[in-house]
Design a protein around this motif. Structure first.
Motif, PDB file in Angstrom:
ATOM      1  N   VAL A  96      25.893  -3.490  -5.684  1.00  0.00           N
ATOM      2  CA  VAL A  96      24.838  -2.485  -5.669  1.00  0.00           C
ATOM      3  C   VAL A  96      23.479  -3.184  -5.673  1.00  0.00           C
ATOM      4  CG1 VAL A  96      23.788  -0.560  -6.926  1.00  0.00           C
ATOM      5  CG2 VAL A  96      26.265  -0.806  -6.908  1.00  0.00           C
ATOM      6  N   PHE A  97      22.631  -2.798  -4.734  1.00  0.00           N
ATOM      7  CA  PHE A  97      21.254  -3.287  -4.749  1.00  0.00           C
ATOM      8  C   PHE A  97      20.485  -2.452  -5.758  1.00  0.00           C
ATOM      9  CE2 PHE A  97      16.904  -2.323  -3.600  1.00  0.00           C
ATOM     10  CZ  PHE A  97      16.352  -3.585  -3.550  1.00  0.00           C
ATOM     11  N   ARG A  98      19.748  -3.112  -6.634  1.00  0.00           N
ATOM     12  CA  ARG A  98      18.882  -2.427  -7.595  1.00  0.00           C
ATOM     13  C   ARG A  98      17.487  -3.028  -7.479  1.00  0.00           C
ATOM     14  NH1 ARG A  98      23.700  -3.173 -10.209  1.00  0.00           N
ATOM     15  NH2 ARG A  98      24.735  -1.258 -10.880  1.00  0.00           N
ATOM     16  N   GLY A  99      16.502  -2.189  -7.267  1.00  0.00           N
ATOM     17  CA  GLY A  99      15.135  -2.692  -7.156  1.00  0.00           C
ATOM     18  C   GLY A  99      14.189  -1.642  -6.608  1.00  0.00           C
ATOM     19  N   ARG A 100      12.966  -2.060  -6.341  1.00  0.00           N
ATOM     20  CA  ARG A 100      11.928  -1.159  -5.810  1.00  0.00           C
ATOM     21  C   ARG A 100      12.010  -1.161  -4.292  1.00  0.00           C
ATOM     22  NH1 ARG A 100       9.965   1.667  -9.443  1.00  0.00           N
ATOM     23  NH2 ARG A 100       8.292   2.439  -8.155  1.00  0.00           N
ATOM     24  N   VAL A 101      11.918   0.021  -3.723  1.00  0.00           N
ATOM     25  CA  VAL A 101      11.925   0.190  -2.274  1.00  0.00           C
ATOM     26  C   VAL A 101      10.804   1.158  -1.899  1.00  0.00           C
ATOM     27  CG1 VAL A 101      14.419  -0.239  -2.080  1.00  0.00           C
ATOM     28  CG2 VAL A 101      13.580   2.115  -2.318  1.00  0.00           C
ATOM     29  N   LEU A 102      10.453   1.183  -0.624  1.00  0.00           N
ATOM     30  CA  LEU A 102       9.487   2.176  -0.173  1.00  0.00           C
ATOM     31  C   LEU A 102      10.043   3.565  -0.451  1.00  0.00           C
ATOM     32  CD1 LEU A 102       8.309   0.721   3.264  1.00  0.00           C
ATOM     33  CD2 LEU A 102       7.214   0.506   1.022  1.00  0.00           C
ATOM     34  N   ASP A 103       9.190   4.433  -0.955  1.00  0.00           N
ATOM     35  CA  ASP A 103       9.601   5.801  -1.267  1.00  0.00           C
ATOM     36  C   ASP A 103      10.017   6.508   0.025  1.00  0.00           C
ATOM     37  OD1 ASP A 103       9.861   8.462  -1.977  1.00  0.00           O
ATOM     38  OD2 ASP A 103       8.022   8.507  -3.169  1.00  0.00           O
ATOM     39  N   PRO A 104      11.280   6.932   0.127  1.00  0.00           N
ATOM     40  CA  PRO A 104      11.737   7.574   1.357  1.00  0.00           C
ATOM     41  C   PRO A 104      11.061   8.915   1.630  1.00  0.00           C
ATOM     42  CG  PRO A 104      13.446   7.658  -0.320  1.00  0.00           C
ATOM     43  CD  PRO A 104      12.339   6.811  -0.868  1.00  0.00           C
ATOM     44  N   ASP A 105      10.389   9.480   0.637  1.00  0.00           N
ATOM     45  CA  ASP A 105       9.665  10.741   0.830  1.00  0.00           C
ATOM     46  C   ASP A 105       8.262  10.538   1.407  1.00  0.00           C
ATOM     47  OD1 ASP A 105      11.804  12.274  -0.086  1.00  0.00           O
ATOM     48  OD2 ASP A 105      11.134  12.125  -2.173  1.00  0.00           O
ATOM     49  N   ILE A 125       8.550   0.606  10.873  1.00  0.00           N
ATOM     50  CA  ILE A 125       8.613   1.544   9.749  1.00  0.00           C
ATOM     51  C   ILE A 125       9.800   2.486   9.904  1.00  0.00           C
ATOM     52  CG2 ILE A 125       7.145   3.484  10.448  1.00  0.00           C
ATOM     53  CD1 ILE A 125       6.843   1.537   7.145  1.00  0.00           C
ATOM     54  N   GLN A 126      10.181   2.790  11.166  1.00  0.00           N
ATOM     55  CA  GLN A 126      11.354   3.622  11.420  1.00  0.00           C
ATOM     56  C   GLN A 126      12.636   2.969  10.935  1.00  0.00           C
ATOM     57  OE1 GLN A 126      11.129   7.191  13.924  1.00  0.00           O
ATOM     58  NE2 GLN A 126      11.297   6.671  11.823  1.00  0.00           N
ATOM     59  N   ALA A 127      12.625   1.650  10.821  1.00  0.00           N
ATOM     60  CA  ALA A 127      13.811   0.930  10.350  1.00  0.00           C
ATOM     61  C   ALA A 127      14.061   1.145   8.865  1.00  0.00           C
ATOM     62  CB  ALA A 127      13.678  -0.565  10.653  1.00  0.00           C
ATOM     63  N   VAL A 128      13.029   1.550   8.109  1.00  0.00           N
ATOM     64  CA  VAL A 128      13.199   1.644   6.655  1.00  0.00           C
ATOM     65  C   VAL A 128      12.866   3.023   6.070  1.00  0.00           C
ATOM     66  CG1 VAL A 128      12.889  -0.831   6.269  1.00  0.00           C
ATOM     67  CG2 VAL A 128      10.897   0.680   6.217  1.00  0.00           C
ATOM     68  N   LEU A 129      12.208   3.880   6.802  1.00  0.00           N
ATOM     69  CA  LEU A 129      11.914   5.226   6.299  1.00  0.00           C
ATOM     70  C   LEU A 129      12.631   6.258   7.168  1.00  0.00           C
ATOM     71  CD1 LEU A 129       8.090   5.158   5.423  1.00  0.00           C
ATOM     72  CD2 LEU A 129      10.046   5.011   3.873  1.00  0.00           C
ATOM     73  N   PRO A 130      12.934   7.432   6.602  1.00  0.00           N
ATOM     74  CA  PRO A 130      13.618   8.467   7.389  1.00  0.00           C
ATOM     75  C   PRO A 130      12.792   8.878   8.620  1.00  0.00           C
ATOM     76  CG  PRO A 130      13.621   9.033   5.057  1.00  0.00           C
ATOM     77  CD  PRO A 130      12.716   7.843   5.216  1.00  0.00           C
ATOM     78  N   GLU A 180       0.779  -1.237   0.000  1.00  0.00           N
ATOM     79  CA  GLU A 180       0.000   0.000   0.000  1.00  0.00           C
ATOM     80  C   GLU A 180       0.814   1.292   0.000  1.00  0.00           C
ATOM     81  OE1 GLU A 180      -3.292   0.136  -0.315  1.00  0.00           O
ATOM     82  OE2 GLU A 180      -3.482  -2.050  -0.342  1.00  0.00           O
ATOM     83  N   LEU A 181       2.070   1.239   0.383  1.00  0.00           N
ATOM     84  CA  LEU A 181       2.873   2.463   0.404  1.00  0.00           C
ATOM     85  C   LEU A 181       3.552   2.667  -0.941  1.00  0.00           C
ATOM     86  CD1 LEU A 181       4.473   2.314   3.974  1.00  0.00           C
ATOM     87  CD2 LEU A 181       2.411   3.521   3.223  1.00  0.00           C
ATOM     88  N   PRO A 182       3.807   3.925  -1.309  1.00  0.00           N
ATOM     89  CA  PRO A 182       4.467   4.202  -2.590  1.00  0.00           C
ATOM     90  C   PRO A 182       5.889   3.647  -2.631  1.00  0.00           C
ATOM     91  CG  PRO A 182       3.726   6.246  -1.513  1.00  0.00           C
ATOM     92  CD  PRO A 182       3.465   5.134  -0.572  1.00  0.00           C
ATOM     93  N   THR A 183       6.307   3.244  -3.811  1.00  0.00           N
ATOM     94  CA  THR A 183       7.656   2.728  -4.007  1.00  0.00           C
ATOM     95  C   THR A 183       8.375   3.524  -5.082  1.00  0.00           C
ATOM     96  OG1 THR A 183       6.941   1.105  -5.651  1.00  0.00           O
ATOM     97  CG2 THR A 183       6.988   0.372  -3.334  1.00  0.00           C
ATOM     98  N   VAL A 184       9.698   3.414  -5.082  1.00  0.00           N
ATOM     99  CA  VAL A 184      10.533   4.031  -6.111  1.00  0.00           C
ATOM    100  C   VAL A 184      11.631   3.047  -6.474  1.00  0.00           C
ATOM    101  CG1 VAL A 184      10.117   6.421  -5.379  1.00  0.00           C
ATOM    102  CG2 VAL A 184      12.036   5.150  -4.402  1.00  0.00           C
ATOM    103  N   GLY A 185      12.176   3.211  -7.663  1.00  0.00           N
ATOM    104  CA  GLY A 185      13.345   2.424  -8.043  1.00  0.00           C
ATOM    105  C   GLY A 185      14.566   2.977  -7.318  1.00  0.00           C
TER     106      GLY A 185
END
Length: 188
Positions: free
Chosen positions: A80-89, A112-117, A59-64
């Motif tokens: 280098v990790f390449r892939g979709r992650v939760l959008d940090p914004d 969620i604090q572990a993966v978003l700013p 449900e949360l936005p993702t970015v490459g």
């Protein structure tokens, strides 16, 4: 059954009921009157961990993203990790409904604090208690003592239901936010 399966229902596309044997077993155990308190807390933590991972991933936005890894130094720049992650914004507001218990919201906040700013994640506290008339009938909800950090305009509002009952407490929490703190982009 797989962990990605959902139960078919008639609540509409915005409602997701997971068809997961482990979660169903944990929920059945949670309802058992003979579960010791420490086991109860461990089960609650496990269930909400699973629910947040499922909901956030879908449900949360993702970015490459391209993120250097520790292997980069060992393998001449190739790690280098390449892939979709939760959008940090992504802006997230997690709501702790104190009336039913703080553990579900605390678990979601920590995960969620572990993966978003840190600056993009807020934990609000709704202190909700029943208002009753002279006959003991519930007539409303008192929110005195609640701590809301401001607007939710454009943010994702996460309300981990601490009671798993009729949904009226979560409904009241949503009404409170919509009535006083703006319109979130999404409510989970």
């Amino acid at each position: 059954m797989s962990s990605n399966a959902e139960v078919r229902h008639h609540y509409g596309p915005r409602v997701h009921i997971l068809d997961d044997a482990w979660l169903a077993t944990a929920l059945a155990r949670l309802g058992s009157p003979d579960v010791p308190r420490l086991e109860l807390l461990a089960l609650i933590r496990s269930v909400y961990h699973s629910l947040l991972v499922y909901a956030a991933g879908r449900e949360l936005p993702t970015v490459g993203a391209e993120i250097p890894t520790r292997m980069r130094e060992i393998h001449a720049g190739e790690g280098v990790f390449r892939g979709r992650v939760l959008d940090p914004d992504t802006q997230l507001v997690i709501v702790d409904i104190i009336r039913g218990g703080i553990v579900p919201a605390q678990i979601c906040f920590e995960l969620i604090q572990a993966v978003l700013p840190e600056a993009n994640v807020r934990l609000d506290h709704l202190n909700m208690s029943r208002v009753v008339d002279e006959d003991g009938r519930v007539t409303g909800t008192d929110l005195t003592g609640s701590k809301v950090g401001g607007s939710v305009e454009g943010a994702t509002l996460v309300i981990p239901d601490p009671m798993g009952a009729t949904g009226s407490t979560v409904k009241r929490a949503i009404e409170h936010y919509l009535g006083e703190f703006g319109r979130p982009a999404k409510i989970l």
